[in-house]
Write an enzyme that holds these catalytic residues in place. Structure first.
Site, PDB file in Angstrom:
ATOM      1  N   TRP A 103     147.996 120.569  24.146  1.00 16.25           N
ATOM      2  CA  TRP A 103     149.199 119.990  23.510  1.00 16.25           C
ATOM      3  C   TRP A 103     150.262 121.044  23.285  1.00 16.25           C
ATOM      4  CZ3 TRP A 103     149.000 115.368  24.814  1.00 16.25           C
ATOM      5  CH2 TRP A 103     147.828 114.627  24.759  1.00 16.25           C
ATOM      6  N   ASP A 172     153.076 120.116  15.073  1.00 18.84           N
ATOM      7  CA  ASP A 172     152.556 118.876  15.640  1.00 18.84           C
ATOM      8  C   ASP A 172     151.280 118.553  14.859  1.00 18.84           C
ATOM      9  OD1 ASP A 172     151.331 116.906  17.102  1.00 18.84           O
ATOM     10  OD2 ASP A 172     151.353 117.975  19.010  1.00 18.84           O
ATOM     11  N   LYS A 196     146.345 108.439  16.150  1.00 22.96           N
ATOM     12  CA  LYS A 196     145.142 109.169  15.779  1.00 22.96           C
ATOM     13  C   LYS A 196     144.757 108.797  14.346  1.00 22.96           C
ATOM     14  CE  LYS A 196     145.665 111.433  19.712  1.00 22.96           C
ATOM     15  NZ  LYS A 196     146.733 112.335  20.096  1.00 22.96           N
TER      16      LYS A 196
HETATM   17  C1  PLP Z   1     147.546 112.861  21.175  1.00 21.20           C
HETATM   18  C2  PLP Z   1     148.346 114.058  20.883  1.00 21.20           C
HETATM   19  C3  PLP Z   1     149.623 114.240  21.426  1.00 21.20           C
HETATM   20  C4  PLP Z   1     150.248 113.256  22.379  1.00 21.20           C
HETATM   21  O1  PLP Z   1     150.633 112.117  21.721  1.00 21.20           O
HETATM   22  P1  PLP Z   1     151.395 110.917  22.445  1.00 21.20           P
HETATM   23  O2  PLP Z   1     151.758 110.067  21.279  1.00 21.20           O
HETATM   24  O3  PLP Z   1     150.413 110.292  23.378  1.00 21.20           O
HETATM   25  O4  PLP Z   1     152.566 111.458  23.155  1.00 21.20           O
HETATM   26  C5  PLP Z   1     150.328 115.373  21.063  1.00 21.20           C
HETATM   27  N1  PLP Z   1     149.807 116.275  20.234  1.00 21.20           N
HETATM   28  C6  PLP Z   1     148.576 116.144  19.692  1.00 21.20           C
HETATM   29  C7  PLP Z   1     148.063 117.188  18.768  1.00 21.20           C
HETATM   30  C8  PLP Z   1     147.806 115.037  20.009  1.00 21.20           C
HETATM   31  O5  PLP Z   1     146.591 114.887  19.474  1.00 21.20           O
END
Ligand code: PLP
Length: 360
Positions: A103, A172, A196
């Site tokens: 990521w 993030d 998530k």
């Molecule tokens: C799943 C995830 C993403 C991507 O998320 P999307 O909503 O599918 O774009 C980015 N960063 C982390 C840490 C993730 O777990």
């Protein structure tokens, strides 16, 4: 509902059963409107109330200061990889990043399209199985921000404390938001895709310091935080149903005692699973250092593909699904987000022990 399974998926992931039941009970007629939430105009007071309550609940749950805006946008965390540099890059054109895996790499790639990116710490030398030390000396003083991935969903690492830096910190938090207490004021911006830990896919939350919005010009309308701030996250049609479910999840979190109670429970849950892995003969956790271990995603494996396969098959037969590891790590991964009950982790831990006894 006796056919519901224990869902260890990394995302979209398990939701609280009470939330799903509440949504089911309101499916055909939301609060006497005679319509489903999906059928409501986003300009109706019914939906405006859902939007306002969702924002307020998130503010309360994370004690978000008034100097921050809470935005609900679309495009997933992946769109934030671009929106963050587009909105926050300062005239120096510099941006600093910590690379803790997939990521982070994607976030770095987007920023590189825009400016001068410096990776100040990197854990690629050991398959991202640890959190690298961030040397504040390496962070450029005139850089726009330092970006971290607080919890790496794939490799199962987590910053237990944010690195202390003088420049704005961006995180993030897609796979760990609301899982433990944080001090929002430590960050300039936090973003998280909902699927998530906070709801269905389709909505992304952005918590951003107000004074960082609107500094850069010529950003495409939908990618400019200012657009969403000014329009109360309703510049265009928002993902109404996803926001409604998210609101129900927030209400449920409040009922369960808030983020502090979640943190206690999540720590108990994670240590049950790590203890079972650590005390087994067959299995090893991908992340060894306790301090760096994620509370949400636990990748583990045995050296034998056959054992891994047999484990996954037996787990599935026992109603424990989506335990297969990410293709870049292999083996297994147990994602145990807020909505995974303690009992689910007890059952997984017992199964790991049992399987180990029988097969080692
Ligand atoms: C799943 C995830 C993403 C991507 O998320 P999307 O909503 O599918 O774009 C980015 N960063 C982390 C840490 C993730 O777990």
């Amino acid at each position: 509902m006796d056919h519901r399974v224990l869902n260890f998926s990394a995302g979209p992931a398990v939701l609280p059963e009470s939330v799903l039941k509440k949504a089911a009970s309101e499916m055909l007629d939301y609060k006497g409107s005679g319509m489903s939430v999906m059928e409501l105009s986003h300009r109706s007071t019914w939906f405006q109330d859902i939007m306002d309550e969702a924002q307020q609940l998130l503010r309360d749950l994370l004690s978000i200061p008034d100097t921050y805006s809470v935005l609900f946008v679309q495009g997933g965390a992946s769109t934030q990889f671009y929106m963050v540099p587009a909105n926050l890059m300062n005239p120096s054109g510099k941006m600093d990043y910590v690379n803790t895996g997939a990521w982070s790499k994607k976030a770095i790639a987007e920023a590189k399209m825009m400016g001068d990116v410096n990776v100040v710490a990197d854990s690629s030398d050991k398959t991202f199985s640890y959190i690298p030390e961030v040397d504040p000396q390496k962070v450029r003083k005139d850089s726009s921000y330092l970006h971290i991935t607080t919890n790496n969903t794939i490799y199962g690492t987590r910053f237990d404390d944010p690195p202390g830096v003088e420049i704005p910190l961006v995180s993030d938090m897609s796979s760990c938001i609301l899982s433990e207490r944080i001090n929002v004021a430590d960050y300039a911006l936090i973003y998280a895709g909902a699927q998530k830990n906070i709801g269905p896919s389709g909505v992304t939350t952005v918590i951003v310091k107000k004074d960082l919005i609107g500094k850069n010009q010529d950003i495409p309308t939908m990618l400019d935080y200012k657009t969403h701030e000014e329009a109360g996250s309703m510049y265009n049609t928002p993902p109404t149903y996803a926001i409604y479910i998210m609101k129900l999840v927030f209400e449920n979190l409040v009922r369960m005692g808030g983020v502090g109670a979640m943190e206690e429970n999540n720590k108990k849950k994670a240590s049950l699973v790590y203890d079972a892995i650590d005390s087994s003969k067959l299995f090893k956790a991908h992340v060894e250092n306790e301090k760096d271990r994620s509370l949400m995603n636990i990748p583990f494996f045995s050296d034998s593909d056959e054992i891994n396969k047999a484990f996954l098959k037996e787990a599935e037969e026992m109603g424990m699904v989506n335990l297969k590891g990410h293709r870049s790590v292999g083996g297994m991964r147990a994602s145990i987000y807020n909505a995974m009950p303690l009992e689910g982790c007890q059952r997984l831990a017992a199964f790991i022990q049992d399987f180990d006894n029988k097969n080692s």
